[in-house]
Design an enzyme around this catalytic site. Structure first.
Site, PDB file in Angstrom:
ATOM      1  N   GLU A  95       0.837  -1.195   0.000  1.00 50.83           N
ATOM      2  CA  GLU A  95       0.000   0.000   0.000  1.00 50.83           C
ATOM      3  C   GLU A  95       0.872   1.246   0.000  1.00 50.83           C
ATOM      4  O   GLU A  95       1.944   1.278   0.602  1.00 50.83           O
ATOM      5  CB  GLU A  95      -0.915  -0.007   1.226  1.00 50.83           C
ATOM      6  CG  GLU A  95      -2.004  -1.058   1.101  1.00 50.83           C
ATOM      7  CD  GLU A  95      -2.916  -1.119   2.317  1.00 50.83           C
ATOM      8  OE1 GLU A  95      -4.106  -1.397   2.120  1.00 50.83           O
ATOM      9  OE2 GLU A  95      -2.433  -0.920   3.442  1.00 50.83           O
ATOM     10  N   CYS A 108       3.589   8.452   0.695  1.00 49.36           N
ATOM     11  CA  CYS A 108       4.220   7.511   1.631  1.00 49.36           C
ATOM     12  C   CYS A 108       4.294   6.153   0.932  1.00 49.36           C
ATOM     13  O   CYS A 108       3.269   5.604   0.527  1.00 49.36           O
ATOM     14  CB  CYS A 108       3.376   7.427   2.901  1.00 49.36           C
ATOM     15  SG  CYS A 108       3.974   6.218   4.087  1.00 49.36           S
ATOM     16  N   CYS A 115       6.057  -7.103   6.873  1.00 48.99           N
ATOM     17  CA  CYS A 115       7.288  -6.724   7.579  1.00 48.99           C
ATOM     18  C   CYS A 115       7.643  -7.816   8.582  1.00 48.99           C
ATOM     19  O   CYS A 115       6.760  -8.392   9.222  1.00 48.99           O
ATOM     20  CB  CYS A 115       7.093  -5.394   8.311  1.00 48.99           C
ATOM     21  SG  CYS A 115       8.599  -4.800   9.119  1.00 48.99           S
ATOM     22  N   CYS A 119       6.792  -5.286  15.301  1.00 48.11           N
ATOM     23  CA  CYS A 119       6.456  -4.291  16.331  1.00 48.11           C
ATOM     24  C   CYS A 119       5.016  -4.553  16.775  1.00 48.11           C
ATOM     25  O   CYS A 119       4.128  -4.739  15.932  1.00 48.11           O
ATOM     26  CB  CYS A 119       6.620  -2.875  15.784  1.00 48.11           C
ATOM     27  SG  CYS A 119       8.295  -2.559  15.183  1.00 48.11           S
ATOM     28  N   CYS A 122       1.788  -2.601  15.383  1.00 51.43           N
ATOM     29  CA  CYS A 122       1.747  -2.278  13.961  1.00 51.43           C
ATOM     30  C   CYS A 122       0.978  -3.329  13.161  1.00 51.43           C
ATOM     31  O   CYS A 122       1.283  -4.524  13.236  1.00 51.43           O
ATOM     32  CB  CYS A 122       3.182  -2.163  13.443  1.00 51.43           C
ATOM     33  SG  CYS A 122       3.262  -1.891  11.677  1.00 51.43           S
ATOM     34  N   GLY A 162       6.806  -2.161   5.850  1.00 49.35           N
ATOM     35  CA  GLY A 162       8.180  -2.660   5.793  1.00 49.35           C
ATOM     36  C   GLY A 162       9.201  -1.758   6.459  1.00 49.35           C
ATOM     37  O   GLY A 162       8.931  -0.606   6.777  1.00 49.35           O
ATOM     38  N   ASN A 293      -3.062   5.161  16.710  1.00 49.45           N
ATOM     39  CA  ASN A 293      -4.344   4.877  16.064  1.00 49.45           C
ATOM     40  C   ASN A 293      -4.559   3.368  16.030  1.00 49.45           C
ATOM     41  O   ASN A 293      -3.994   2.713  15.171  1.00 49.45           O
ATOM     42  CB  ASN A 293      -4.314   5.365  14.604  1.00 49.45           C
ATOM     43  CG  ASN A 293      -3.800   6.765  14.516  1.00 49.45           C
ATOM     44  OD1 ASN A 293      -4.395   7.688  15.023  1.00 49.45           O
ATOM     45  ND2 ASN A 293      -2.649   6.926  13.862  1.00 49.45           N
ATOM     46  N   CYS A 333      -0.534   6.068  10.577  1.00 52.36           N
ATOM     47  CA  CYS A 333       0.712   5.424  10.977  1.00 52.36           C
ATOM     48  C   CYS A 333       0.468   4.073  11.643  1.00 52.36           C
ATOM     49  O   CYS A 333      -0.349   3.951  12.553  1.00 52.36           O
ATOM     50  CB  CYS A 333       1.419   6.358  11.942  1.00 52.36           C
ATOM     51  SG  CYS A 333       3.117   5.935  12.175  1.00 52.36           S
TER      52      CYS A 333
HETATM   53  S1  SF4 Z   1       6.409  -1.628   9.382  1.00 50.61           S
HETATM   54 FE1  SF4 Z   1       7.706  -0.439  10.802  1.00 50.61          FE
HETATM   55  S2  SF4 Z   1       6.513  -0.309  12.716  1.00 50.61           S
HETATM   56 FE2  SF4 Z   1       5.595  -1.932  11.453  1.00 50.61          FE
HETATM   57  S3  SF4 Z   1       6.539  -3.862  12.172  1.00 50.61           S
HETATM   58 FE3  SF4 Z   1       7.752  -3.096  10.416  1.00 50.61          FE
HETATM   59  S4  SF4 Z   1       9.387  -1.849  11.346  1.00 50.61           S
HETATM   60 FE4  SF4 Z   1       7.804  -2.138  12.935  1.00 50.61          FE
END
Ligand code: SF4
Length: 350
Positions: A95, A108, A115, A119, A122, A162, A293, A333
């Site tokens: 995206e 963005c 990823c 985290c 996320c 990512g 969020n 975010c």
């Molecule tokens: S996209 Fe960024 S915030 Fe999300 S898991 Fe990967 S490194 Fe962490």
């Protein structure tokens, strides 16, 4: 047996010059080829505008030039944020987002499909890693955003799906291509690459000629708390990351941007702002505060946000409260998941 030809969009201009030399052609044709492929959006090597027929024929034998994929899905937020879903080979969705702010537009971009960093807050991390994107796939996102913005993008951030520094070779290539004077000529100074803190690549960026801006996701100033929320902390502790950032700021004579996602009742205490200020106050920086969020949640600010900002400012830290964008379409975010996300757990205070 047919051999799959490499996509010519993946070559930087110096690499294209070398390729032309190997094909027995003059490297000086690289400028015209680059312009035809990246600026004029040629999509057939055999008919690239402004390139001699012999060169086109030689390139056609050595490379491919796939049409840029059209977005599979387009969502528009109430605040004008637009989120595009592109699907790349191997069922790798990514995206990208066009963010309006006053009279400016930012894109963005994603560097990976999913990823691996995990985290806890996320939505992308909850997906796991599908695969890293190639530089033509990153460029395809830029082109989709540029079309969505009617050709008017003011800045570019690598803060989508990512960790860009775990796919640095392709992100670096995309940066070089997009900023090339025969490509989109997009200024590197208007590009920001965001990382959770992959120290060796911060050091590589510091030693390079690139002029892109650096953003670092702090998330939590307390190391133990950060390790619970950002697994990368165990490999590259924040203190080491900040050492690498200091060297970057010195070498580039640049500011760094620290991203601090504020989680209500988790990392928004006065002791957290004091710890954060103590860590960064000797670094030329700006701290972007981002109220968390939750995917599907209402978003918005909570009472401690403004006070947290005041505490940082009082401690001498330049601070900016980022306006939430695109929460209603899961474009804010930490929300990019390319499909209705499996809800991540979110952080908890222990
Ligand atoms: S996209 Fe960024 S915030 Fe999300 S898991 Fe990967 S490194 Fe962490």
């Amino acid at each position: 047996m047919s051999v799959e030809l490499a996509d010519i969009r993946g070559l930087s201009r110096p690499e294209l010059e070398e390729a032309l030399t190997r094909l027995g052609e003059k490297p000086s044709h690289a400028a015209a080829v680059f312009l035809a492929v990246h600026r004029l959006r040629g999509c057939d090597l055999a008919s690239l505008p402004g390139v001699p027929e012999r060169v086109r024929a030689a390139l056609s034998r050595a490379f491919s030039l796939a049409p840029l994929p059209a977005p599979e899905r387009r969502q528009v937020s109430r605040d004008g944020t637009k989120k595009l879903l592109l699907r790349f080979p191997g069922d790798a969705p990514a995206e990208c987002v066009v963010l309006p702010a006053k009279d400016r537009l930012a894109a963005c971009l994603s560097s990976q499909s999913g990823c691996a960093c995990g985290c806890t807050f996320c939505a992308t991390g909850a997906l796991g890693l599908k695969r890293s994107l190639t530089s033509p796939e990153i460029i395809a996102q830029f082109e989709a955003c540029l079309a969505e913005a009617a050709g008017r993008l003011n800045s570019l951030v690598f803060m989508g799906m990512g960790e860009p520094f775990l796919n640095w070779e392709n992100v670096r290539r995309a940066i070089l291509t997009l900023s090339d004077s025969r490509g989109r000529h997009f200024p590197q100074a208007k590009m920001t690459v965001s990382t959770v803190g992959v120290v060796p690549v911060i050091e590589e960026l510091t030693a390079s000629d690139l002029r892109v801006r650096l953003a670092v996701s702090v998330v939590a100033a307390d190391e133990e708390q950060r390790a619970r929320m950002v697994p990368m902390e165990r490999t590259y502790p924040l203190r080491r990351v900040l050492e690498a950032v200091r060297a970057y700021c010195r070498a580039k004579e640049a500011l760094v941007m620290f991203e601090y996602i504020l989680f209500r009742g988790v990392n928004d205490r006065p002791s957290d702002s004091a710890l954060l200020a103590g860590l960064v106050k000797d670094i030329p920086c700006r701290v972007n505060l981002i109220p968390y969020n939750p995917p599907g949640g209402p978003g918005g600010e909570f009472p401690r946000v403004k006070q947290f900002q005041r505490e940082l400012i009082a401690a001498g830290v330049r601070t900016y409260l980022r306006q939430e964008r695109g929460a209603d379409i899961a474009a804010a975010c930490g929300q990019l998941a390319s499909r209705p996300p499996a809800q991540p757990q979110g952080p908890g205070r222990e």
